[in-house]
Write a protein that holds these residues in place. Structure first.
Motif, mmCIF file in Angstrom:
data_model
loop_
_atom_site.group_PDB
_atom_site.id
_atom_site.type_symbol
_atom_site.label_atom_id
_atom_site.label_comp_id
_atom_site.label_asym_id
_atom_site.label_seq_id
_atom_site.Cartn_x
_atom_site.Cartn_y
_atom_site.Cartn_z
ATOM 1 N N UNK A 234 0.818 -1.236 0.000
ATOM 2 C CA UNK A 234 0.000 0.000 0.000
ATOM 3 C C UNK A 234 0.844 1.275 0.000
ATOM 4 N N UNK A 235 1.908 1.379 0.817
ATOM 5 C CA UNK A 235 2.733 2.595 0.762
ATOM 6 C C UNK A 235 3.409 2.783 -0.607
ATOM 7 N N UNK A 236 3.860 1.657 -1.206
ATOM 8 C CA UNK A 236 4.478 1.739 -2.528
ATOM 9 C C UNK A 236 3.464 2.194 -3.575
ATOM 10 N N UNK A 237 2.233 1.691 -3.463
ATOM 11 C CA UNK A 237 1.180 2.081 -4.386
ATOM 12 C C UNK A 237 0.893 3.577 -4.285
ATOM 13 N N UNK A 238 0.843 4.080 -3.091
ATOM 14 C CA UNK A 238 0.576 5.504 -2.863
ATOM 15 C C UNK A 238 1.691 6.359 -3.467
ATOM 16 N N UNK A 239 2.916 5.936 -3.225
ATOM 17 C CA UNK A 239 4.078 6.643 -3.757
ATOM 18 C C UNK A 239 4.082 6.595 -5.286
ATOM 19 N N UNK A 240 3.769 5.433 -5.837
ATOM 20 C CA UNK A 240 3.772 5.250 -7.286
ATOM 21 C C UNK A 240 2.690 6.102 -7.956
ATOM 22 N N UNK A 241 1.483 6.100 -7.390
ATOM 23 C CA UNK A 241 0.379 6.897 -7.945
ATOM 24 C C UNK A 241 0.747 8.382 -7.948
ATOM 25 N N UNK A 242 1.415 8.829 -6.904
ATOM 26 C CA UNK A 242 1.825 10.233 -6.830
ATOM 27 C C UNK A 242 2.863 10.549 -7.908
ATOM 28 N N UNK A 243 3.822 9.653 -8.103
ATOM 29 C CA UNK A 243 4.850 9.876 -9.121
ATOM 30 C C UNK A 243 4.278 9.828 -10.538
ATOM 31 N N UNK A 244 3.249 9.003 -10.726
ATOM 32 C CA UNK A 244 2.604 8.886 -12.040
ATOM 33 C C UNK A 244 1.601 10.004 -12.290
ATOM 34 N N UNK A 245 1.308 10.758 -11.257
ATOM 35 C CA UNK A 245 0.330 11.849 -11.335
ATOM 36 C C UNK A 245 -1.055 11.338 -11.733
ATOM 37 N N UNK A 246 -1.476 10.244 -11.080
ATOM 38 C CA UNK A 246 -2.795 9.668 -11.339
ATOM 39 C C UNK A 246 -3.474 9.376 -10.000
ATOM 40 N N UNK A 247 -4.778 9.139 -10.055
ATOM 41 C CA UNK A 247 -5.459 8.670 -8.849
ATOM 42 C C UNK A 247 -5.622 7.160 -8.947
ATOM 43 N N UNK A 248 -5.790 6.537 -7.798
ATOM 44 C CA UNK A 248 -5.800 5.074 -7.756
ATOM 45 C C UNK A 248 -7.016 4.453 -8.419
ATOM 46 N N UNK A 249 -8.009 5.267 -8.777
ATOM 47 C CA UNK A 249 -9.204 4.754 -9.439
ATOM 48 C C UNK A 249 -9.075 4.758 -10.963
ATOM 49 N N UNK A 250 -8.004 5.326 -11.484
ATOM 50 C CA UNK A 250 -7.827 5.406 -12.937
ATOM 51 C C UNK A 250 -7.659 4.011 -13.524
ATOM 52 N N UNK A 251 -8.352 3.705 -14.652
ATOM 53 C CA UNK A 251 -8.225 2.370 -15.254
ATOM 54 C C UNK A 251 -6.785 2.077 -15.664
ATOM 55 N N UNK A 252 -6.338 0.888 -15.389
ATOM 56 C CA UNK A 252 -4.959 0.511 -15.689
ATOM 57 C C UNK A 252 -4.672 0.572 -17.181
ATOM 58 N N UNK A 253 -5.692 0.325 -18.012
ATOM 59 C CA UNK A 253 -5.501 0.350 -19.455
ATOM 60 C C UNK A 253 -5.298 1.729 -20.039
ATOM 61 N N UNK A 254 -5.496 2.773 -19.234
ATOM 62 C CA UNK A 254 -5.371 4.143 -19.727
ATOM 63 C C UNK A 254 -3.960 4.702 -19.574
ATOM 64 N N UNK A 255 -3.057 3.947 -18.960
ATOM 65 C CA UNK A 255 -1.697 4.439 -18.742
ATOM 66 C C UNK A 255 -0.887 4.362 -20.036
ATOM 67 N N UNK A 256 0.036 5.311 -20.207
ATOM 68 C CA UNK A 256 0.846 5.325 -21.424
ATOM 69 C C UNK A 256 2.191 4.629 -21.195
ATOM 70 N N UNK A 257 3.003 4.581 -22.241
ATOM 71 C CA UNK A 257 4.264 3.845 -22.183
ATOM 72 C C UNK A 257 5.226 4.411 -21.142
ATOM 73 N N UNK A 258 5.285 5.732 -21.010
ATOM 74 C CA UNK A 258 6.182 6.339 -20.024
ATOM 75 C C UNK A 258 5.776 5.982 -18.592
ATOM 76 N N UNK A 259 4.479 5.917 -18.353
ATOM 77 C CA UNK A 259 4.002 5.530 -17.023
ATOM 78 C C UNK A 259 4.329 4.067 -16.737
ATOM 79 N N UNK A 260 4.205 3.226 -17.758
ATOM 80 C CA UNK A 260 4.546 1.814 -17.580
ATOM 81 C C UNK A 260 6.042 1.638 -17.336
ATOM 82 N N UNK A 261 6.839 2.460 -17.969
ATOM 83 C CA UNK A 261 8.287 2.427 -17.724
ATOM 84 C C UNK A 261 8.577 2.704 -16.258
ATOM 85 N N UNK A 262 7.880 3.682 -15.698
ATOM 86 C CA UNK A 262 8.081 4.030 -14.295
ATOM 87 C C UNK A 262 7.596 2.909 -13.377
ATOM 88 N N UNK A 263 6.469 2.282 -13.728
ATOM 89 C CA UNK A 263 5.944 1.175 -12.918
ATOM 90 C C UNK A 263 6.955 0.028 -12.893
#
Length: 287
Positions: A234-263
């Motif tokens: 959960x802490x990693x998820x919170x940190x990751x969502x903040x770095x990706x500039x998204x909210x945790x409810x955003x559909x996973x399929x909507x992320x772009x290649x740069x966001x996936x690189x960060x994940x």
């Protein structure tokens, strides 16, 4: 007449019919053929692979510009036509084989093709699912629905995301049914594929990245938080969502290649190796 199922397309074929023939529609518009070759920027240094060469309308344009043309065709009648048309062109090799059984060139190569629609996805997997292959770029005419799926901002298939980490895939334009014989029952499109100069994920990390996206995109409409649960704390998820500039409810399929690189980089840095999702070996064999 007895029917059989082609293993790549699941399309019923009559006995004796070529395995890719049911999806093949021959192009006859000369301007369209020239546009494809010009868009691919074919030069005298290029090895060009043509998949589903038909009667050679495109082949005879390609071999005027390329260093070498490898024209693949299964239908024996078309092969004879191809051989007659290219008899005086020493730079053209006619390969009489099912396109799904060929070996890709070892050297760098370009693909310019009007591919059989019945096996569009298997052909794309053959070309794009090995990021260390010699495939550099391509201009391909394909079924428009598939073209939209491969280029959509919303990604539903793990293999499409994997392709797009190493290749830019762009829908150039629609192509009228009138340019084919026989006219296809579906709309067509021209797609441009270009290898990225700067890769998002190193080639050596291909399998690990594939495992991640197979796991996460199992349900592409699932919220980001739910899709990656089980990999990150959960802490990693919170940190990751903040770095990706998204909210945790955003559909996973909507992320772009740069966001996936960060994940992926976050997983590689903070998640123990034994906790990484593993690739479905059955799916790996289909890529």
């Amino acid at each position: 007449m007895t029917k059989k199922i082609h293993k790549h397309s699941q399309i019923k074929l009559s006995r004796g019919e070529p395995p890719n023939f049911s999806g093949q529609h021959l192009m006859h518009n000369k301007k369209l053929l020239r546009d494809m070759v010009n868009l691919a920027k074919i030069s005298s240094e290029d090895t060009v692979l043509e998949l589903g060469a038909g009667k050679g309308a495109l082949t005879t344009v390609l071999n005027q510009k390329a260093k070498k043309v490898l024209a693949v065709e299964y239908d024996a009648k078309f092969v004879e036509v191809l051989k007659r048309k290219t008899a005086k062109q020493s730079n053209t090799m006619i390969i009489h084989q099912d396109v799904m059984k060929i070996r890709l060139p070892k050297e760098k190569f370009v693909v310019v093709s009007n591919i059989p629609y019945a096996i569009t996805t298997p052909i794309m997997k053959m070309l794009l699912s090995n990021p260390s292959s010699g495939f550099q770029r391509g201009v391909i005419i394909m079924e428009k629905g598939a073209a939209k799926r491969f280029t959509s901002e919303f990604i539903r298939n793990s293999y499409v995301l994997v392709w797009r980490m190493w290749f830019d895939i762009r829908l150039v334009r629609g192509v009228s049914r009138e340019h084919f014989s026989p006219p296809p029952s579906v709309d067509s499109a021209m797609v441009m594929i270009t290898r990225k100069k700067e890769v998002a994920i190193p080639h050596k990390d291909y399998i690990a990245f594939l495992g991640l996206v197979e796991y996460a995109l199992h349900k592409p409409n699932a919220p980001f938080d739910l899709a990656l649960r089980g990999i990150f704390t959960p802490p990693q998820m919170k940190h990751l969502a903040r770095n990706l500039n998204i909210n945790k409810e955003q559909p996973i399929g909507s992320l772009d290649e740069n966001q996936w690189k960060m994940i992926y980089k976050t997983m590689a840095q903070y998640v123990p190796r034994h906790a990484w999702p593993r690739v479905n070996k059955r799916n790996l064999g289909r890529l």
